[in-house]
Design an enzyme around this catalytic site. Sequence first.
Site, PDB file in Angstrom:
ATOM      1  N   TYR A 190     -41.541  57.456 -79.341  1.00 36.21           N
ATOM      2  CA  TYR A 190     -42.069  57.947 -80.616  1.00 36.21           C
ATOM      3  C   TYR A 190     -43.566  58.185 -80.480  1.00 36.21           C
ATOM      4  O   TYR A 190     -44.262  57.393 -79.833  1.00 36.21           O
ATOM      5  CB  TYR A 190     -41.863  56.902 -81.729  1.00 36.21           C
ATOM      6  CG  TYR A 190     -40.471  56.787 -82.333  1.00 36.21           C
ATOM      7  CD1 TYR A 190     -39.497  57.760 -82.154  1.00 36.21           C
ATOM      8  CD2 TYR A 190     -40.160  55.682 -83.132  1.00 36.21           C
ATOM      9  CE1 TYR A 190     -38.248  57.630 -82.742  1.00 36.21           C
ATOM     10  CE2 TYR A 190     -38.901  55.539 -83.723  1.00 36.21           C
ATOM     11  CZ  TYR A 190     -37.949  56.522 -83.518  1.00 36.21           C
ATOM     12  OH  TYR A 190     -36.719  56.385 -84.098  1.00 36.21           O
ATOM     13  N   GLU A 227     -29.485  52.455 -93.367  1.00 31.66           N
ATOM     14  CA  GLU A 227     -29.351  52.356 -91.911  1.00 31.66           C
ATOM     15  C   GLU A 227     -27.947  51.835 -91.650  1.00 31.66           C
ATOM     16  O   GLU A 227     -27.460  50.976 -92.387  1.00 31.66           O
ATOM     17  CB  GLU A 227     -30.416  51.394 -91.356  1.00 31.66           C
ATOM     18  CG  GLU A 227     -30.381  51.254 -89.847  1.00 31.66           C
ATOM     19  CD  GLU A 227     -31.582  50.466 -89.299  1.00 31.66           C
ATOM     20  OE1 GLU A 227     -32.733  50.874 -89.547  1.00 31.66           O
ATOM     21  OE2 GLU A 227     -31.341  49.440 -88.651  1.00 31.66           O
ATOM     22  N   ARG A 242     -30.628  53.578 -78.240  1.00 32.57           N
ATOM     23  CA  ARG A 242     -29.798  53.989 -79.383  1.00 32.57           C
ATOM     24  C   ARG A 242     -28.447  53.295 -79.362  1.00 32.57           C
ATOM     25  O   ARG A 242     -27.815  53.126 -80.412  1.00 32.57           O
ATOM     26  CB  ARG A 242     -29.614  55.504 -79.379  1.00 32.57           C
ATOM     27  CG  ARG A 242     -30.914  56.268 -79.540  1.00 32.57           C
ATOM     28  CD  ARG A 242     -31.618  55.941 -80.846  1.00 32.57           C
ATOM     29  NE  ARG A 242     -32.898  56.652 -80.969  1.00 32.57           N
ATOM     30  CZ  ARG A 242     -33.748  56.462 -81.966  1.00 32.57           C
ATOM     31  NH1 ARG A 242     -33.494  55.578 -82.929  1.00 32.57           N
ATOM     32  NH2 ARG A 242     -34.881  57.132 -82.010  1.00 32.57           N
ATOM     33  N   TYR A 275     -43.882  45.768 -89.845  1.00 37.79           N
ATOM     34  CA  TYR A 275     -42.995  46.274 -88.785  1.00 37.79           C
ATOM     35  C   TYR A 275     -43.813  46.768 -87.586  1.00 37.79           C
ATOM     36  O   TYR A 275     -43.400  46.643 -86.439  1.00 37.79           O
ATOM     37  CB  TYR A 275     -42.093  47.383 -89.333  1.00 37.79           C
ATOM     38  CG  TYR A 275     -41.237  48.046 -88.281  1.00 37.79           C
ATOM     39  CD1 TYR A 275     -40.325  47.305 -87.515  1.00 37.79           C
ATOM     40  CD2 TYR A 275     -41.339  49.414 -88.024  1.00 37.79           C
ATOM     41  CE1 TYR A 275     -39.549  47.907 -86.538  1.00 37.79           C
ATOM     42  CE2 TYR A 275     -40.562  50.032 -87.051  1.00 37.79           C
ATOM     43  CZ  TYR A 275     -39.671  49.274 -86.308  1.00 37.79           C
ATOM     44  OH  TYR A 275     -38.906  49.876 -85.348  1.00 37.79           O
ATOM     45  N   ARG A 281     -43.511  42.969 -79.608  1.00 39.16           N
ATOM     46  CA  ARG A 281     -42.372  43.250 -78.724  1.00 39.16           C
ATOM     47  C   ARG A 281     -42.832  44.009 -77.488  1.00 39.16           C
ATOM     48  O   ARG A 281     -42.463  43.669 -76.363  1.00 39.16           O
ATOM     49  CB  ARG A 281     -41.317  44.041 -79.495  1.00 39.16           C
ATOM     50  CG  ARG A 281     -40.153  44.492 -78.641  1.00 39.16           C
ATOM     51  CD  ARG A 281     -38.973  45.004 -79.461  1.00 39.16           C
ATOM     52  NE  ARG A 281     -39.308  46.030 -80.428  1.00 39.16           N
ATOM     53  CZ  ARG A 281     -38.426  46.604 -81.250  1.00 39.16           C
ATOM     54  NH1 ARG A 281     -37.155  46.211 -81.228  1.00 39.16           N
ATOM     55  NH2 ARG A 281     -38.793  47.533 -82.100  1.00 39.16           N
TER      56      ARG A 281
HETATM   57  C1  3EB Z   1     -35.213  54.197 -86.044  1.00 42.76           C
HETATM   58  O1  3EB Z   1     -34.325  54.897 -85.559  1.00 42.76           O
HETATM   59  C2  3EB Z   1     -34.830  53.371 -87.230  1.00 42.76           C
HETATM   60  O2  3EB Z   1     -37.267  48.412 -84.118  1.00 42.76           O
HETATM   61  O3  3EB Z   1     -35.577  47.503 -83.083  1.00 42.76           O
HETATM   62  C3  3EB Z   1     -33.409  51.081 -85.801  1.00 42.76           C
HETATM   63  C4  3EB Z   1     -32.935  50.180 -84.856  1.00 42.76           C
HETATM   64  C5  3EB Z   1     -34.751  51.077 -86.134  1.00 42.76           C
HETATM   65  C6  3EB Z   1     -33.791  49.274 -84.232  1.00 42.76           C
HETATM   66  C7  3EB Z   1     -36.048  48.330 -83.874  1.00 42.76           C
HETATM   67  C8  3EB Z   1     -35.603  50.149 -85.511  1.00 42.76           C
HETATM   68  C9  3EB Z   1     -35.138  49.270 -84.566  1.00 42.76           C
HETATM   69  O4  3EB Z   1     -36.376  54.199 -85.620  1.00 42.76           O
HETATM   70  C10 3EB Z   1     -35.317  52.004 -87.165  1.00 42.76           C
END
Ligand code: 3EB
Length: 337
Positions: A192, A315, A205, A131, A138
């Site tokens: 992050y 999720e 989100r 990942y 990306r």
């Molecule tokens: C998170 O909130 C959980 O890498 O495109 C959720 C939705 C998550 C999309 C992405 C990752 C992705 O980090 C993981």
Amino acid sequence: MPSPETRRGAVPSPLGVITLPDRPVSAGQGCVVQLPLEWLAGKPGDAAEGFLLDQEVETKTGVGHCLATSRGFSFGVIELDEQAGLADGTERAYRQLFDLLEQSNTPHLWRVWQYLPAINADDPETGLERYRLFNQGRAAAFSATGRDVATSAPAACALGSDEGGSGRLIFLAANTPATPIENPRQVSAYRYPPNYGPKSPIFARAAIARGPVHDWLFISGTASITGHATRHVGDIHAQIDETLANLEAVRQVANAERTAGSAAFDFDASALIRVYLRHPQDLEPARERLTQWLSGPSQVMFLRADICRADLLVEIEATLRQPRGNDVVEHAPWTHL
Ligand code: 3EB
């Protein structure tokens, strides 16, 4: 007998359909994509998510890709080629996607759905979790094409599959931008800290978008994260509750941001909800909690998938729609954009 032209105008055309291997559908037009995941539960008719338009759709399919275009919209899938590694394959898939979007005059990504085999496995070459390599690729494609993350990140999900096949990038894009929505309970994913990998994930989100018939709220894959940290490691019940609190927080921000005069987004009205579970044995607690949480006719399905952080058990993603004007609410799994 209506002429072919009038029929074409009257009959909705599928632009894209997302379904599962054991729920095949035939659309006649558009791209049909099967998620490489196992169906755990849901109403049998609820597996498909289809986007319709009352206009002509042109579909091009080739090895490892499908592209459906129509005036103002595109939908498709690109398979990831990992021959030169997953980071490279992801960067190339995203660059190809951005090229296709420019060529089809639909430069604005609304939503991506991303599935990678063995998403939590460490890559033997680099020692990095797969990942994390995906995130490197990306991020490289976004920066190479000069896309501003805060304003152009789409709603997204990234899940892991067991299957040995290729990873895939599924997309819905348009000639009008979507409005990205962030969650006040969470740090934006693209901010992050580096403890989750050298490059941050790039997604919003949620995203609000205006189709010809509906207002859309695409809520990204949402998990038991507050700030940037995973909460309730090992506790499925608490992870589900935290996830639902995050979904509700995103919905509230979206309703505050939506265009004046449009109807509020509601999980109980006309939504499609996918619940991804790492462990099939968590199905019963998940079903029980979701049944309490929802009271309307929404489409809910439970699927087996790996979540992109190894400590996440669940999720949940949701697509909410509201018809504009006097259109009737469509509850069918195939909905007009
Ligand atoms: C998170 O909130 C959980 O890498 O495109 C959720 C939705 C998550 C999309 C992405 C990752 C992705 O980090 C993981």
